[in-house]
Design an enzyme around this catalytic site. Structure first.
Site, short mmCIF file in Angstrom:
data_model
loop_
_atom_site.label_atom_id
_atom_site.label_comp_id
_atom_site.label_asym_id
_atom_site.label_seq_id
_atom_site.Cartn_x
_atom_site.Cartn_y
_atom_site.Cartn_z
N HIS A 18 0.82 -1.11 0.22
CA HIS A 18 0.05 -0.20 -0.03
C HIS A 18 0.92 1.23 -0.16
CE1 HIS A 18 -4.15 -1.97 1.19
NE2 HIS A 18 -3.22 -3.12 1.07
N ASP A 125 -6.57 5.51 2.43
CA ASP A 125 -6.67 3.95 1.96
C ASP A 125 -7.92 3.24 2.32
OD1 ASP A 125 -6.10 1.05 1.81
OD2 ASP A 125 -3.97 1.70 1.89
#
Ligand SMILES: *[C@@H]1O[C@H](CO)[C@@H](O)[C@H](O)[C@H]1NC(C)=O
Ligand SMILES: *[C@@H]1O[C@H](CO)[C@@H](O)[C@H](O)[C@H]1NC(C)=O
Length: 479
Positions: A18, A125
């Site tokens: 990520h 996110d």
């Protein structure tokens, strides 16, 4: 006190896969909006880690949110999925990440004081969907960022939200929102998804954060629409949100002195297969032998990044006994094959003209790195949404073919040899390489900064985020 200056805040989930796209997106925004200050918020050890991956000239600010992993039943200094050796511990890190909320709120207050202005928007996110509540309370526009592609995210979302495999015994089974062409098999799911029933830790965390993320102002997706129009359309339908694509081409991280790049110099264009399962995945011990046998039999040159097989500590030293007797020595002769331990400069290898194929676990960062270099993929997905990325490349994009899947998938040296030769030597491989070259053009064009018609889609998407945020922050009716 600093002068009034437009600023934004980014909140990645604490996993290597990520961080990479978050840093890439932050870099793109920094380049396009040089007057806007960017803060990435994460835990202290991840701040240290990210600092080393940013260029020294970067203006991106890193803010540490206080965090102690041992408060959450995790080993000390566990702040990143990379330091978790047992997958069963990952939900603890997931739940622990949700406890960052009060610290994140304090950071927004501090930044608002510092800049005498609230952040223009937050990019969070999809796994930190909880940040929406904080953004809404402070009337700050909020965008969810999915670090995977359109198709992979759609499958991941639909599977977790509906758990369709629990409602039928069929195999393959249908996935809500997907056409029949994309029925899935049970082998295309991680173990924890296969057994999920909505009350287990994985379901609770993922369903909660995906659902909240769907209340965001828009979904930012780490892809380029031109390479997977079907996937992006599907994501719009499944999420019900505007989808803005910001995929870009990661810069090469190596110097010319790398020994493996020298090794590549002695090979013909598109003749070398690069083999790597990423930093957090590996394959079974017997699969590893079959792979070695097949590579040897194929006669194709290769670079293989090896890690201990499934069941062993992934971060321990690699033992030669995991490969066939004398394999490395035989491959070393005449530069047939190069076995690298643990790490290789992946982007540098994929960028080299000698590299003609990538045998990959199909993590989305690897997929984008390969396609942005025009390199076709032999898929060996192991976990998470890798299965759907592999499916997309084979069935929709025509840039990949799947070898096998998972740590128990059946594979023998003969199959490895056939697939490797098909992709590296046959007409099928040549066609795949042409389509991958087209993807490369589309990904490069997406980040073109030129004004007018040539302005790339990723650049336009970032403009759009700023426009939406500026319009949204005036909209006092929203809360
Ligand atoms: C998305 O929804 C529209 C409208 O219902 C439909 O026409 C289209 O086929 C859908 N796209 C995909 C990829 O399923
Ligand atoms: C938002 O407010 C700014 C400053 O008050 C103004 O210039 C701008 O036109 C407004 N935008 C919209 C979409 O109303």
């Amino acid at each position: 006190m600093a002068e009034q200056r437009q600023h934004i805040v980014m909140l990645p989930f604490m996993a290597q896969g990520h961080f990479i796209p978050f840093i890439a997106l932050a870099g793109l925004i920094e380049q396009l909006k040089p007057h806007c200050a960017i803060t990435i918020a994460t835990t202290p050890l991840n701040v240290q880690h990210l600092r080393s991956s940013l260029p020294p000239t970067s203006s991106i600010h890193l803010a540490a949110l206080p965090f102690s992993s041992s408060d959450h039943g995790l080993p000390p200094e566990t702040e990143n999925s990379a330091s978790i050796s047992q997958i069963d511990l990952l939900p603890r890190l997931m739940f622990a990440s949700e406890t960052l909320a009060p610290q994140f709120d304090l950071l927004l207050a501090d930044l608002t004081d510092l800049h005498r202005l609230p952040p223009l928007f937050i990019i969070s996110d999809m796994f930190t969907g909880w940040s929406i509540h904080i953004a809404r309370a402070r009337r700050i526009p909020h965008f969810s960022f999915t670090t995977s592609g359109g198709f992979g995210t759609s499958a991941f979302m639909s599977l977790w939200l509906h758990l369709p495999h629990r409602l039928t015994d069929a195999d393959p089974f249908q996935v809500p929102g997907f056409s029949d062409r994309f029925c899935l098999r049970r082998s295309q799911m991680s173990h924890y998804m296969r057994v999920a029933d909505g009350s287990d830790d994985w379901s609770v965390f993922l369903r909660r954060n995906i659902r909240i993320s769907l209340g965001s102002d828009a979904l930012i997706c780490n892809t380029v629409e031109g390479i997977e129009p079907y996937g992006v359309d599907l994501l719009r339908n499944i999420s019900g949100l505007p989808v803005l694509t910001v995929g870009s081409c990661r810069k090469t991280e190596t110097t010319k002195l790398d020994s493996c790049l020298e090794w590549l110099e002695s090979h013909r264009p598109a003749s070398v297969l690069f083999v790597s399962f990423g930093s957090q995945n590996t394959i079974g011990a017997s699969q590893m032998r079959a792979l070695a046998e097949g590579l040897e039999a194929s006669g194709v040159a290769f670079i293989w990044v090896v890690r201990p097989p499934y069941g062993f500590d992934m971060n321990s030293d690699f033992k030669s006994e995991w490969l066939p007797d004398g394999f490395e020595a035989r491959m070393g002769e005449k530069k047939r094959g190069l076995v690298m331990r643990r790490w290789a400069p992946q982007v540098g290898i994929l960028s080299h003209e000698a590299t003609g194929g990538f045998l990959s676990h199909c993590g989305w960062n690897s997929v984008m790195e390969s396609l942005s270099r025009g390199v076709p993929v032999i898929g060996w997905p192991v976990a998470s949404e890798q299965f759907y990325n592999s499916m997309l490349m084979e069935q929709e994009m025509g840039v990949g073919v799947e070898m096998t899947r998972g740590v128990v998938g059946e594979i023998d040296g003969g199959k490895v040899e056939r697939v490797v030769r098909m992709v590296m030597e046959g007409d099928t491989g040549r066609e795949m390489r042409q389509r991958a070259a087209r993807c490369r053009e589309l990904i490069m064009a997406a980040q073109a900064e030129v004004d007018g018609e040539k302005k790339g889609s990723s650049v336009r998407a970032i403009d759009r985020v700023f426009e939406m945020a500026i319009a949204g922050s005036n909209d006092t009716s929203k809360n």
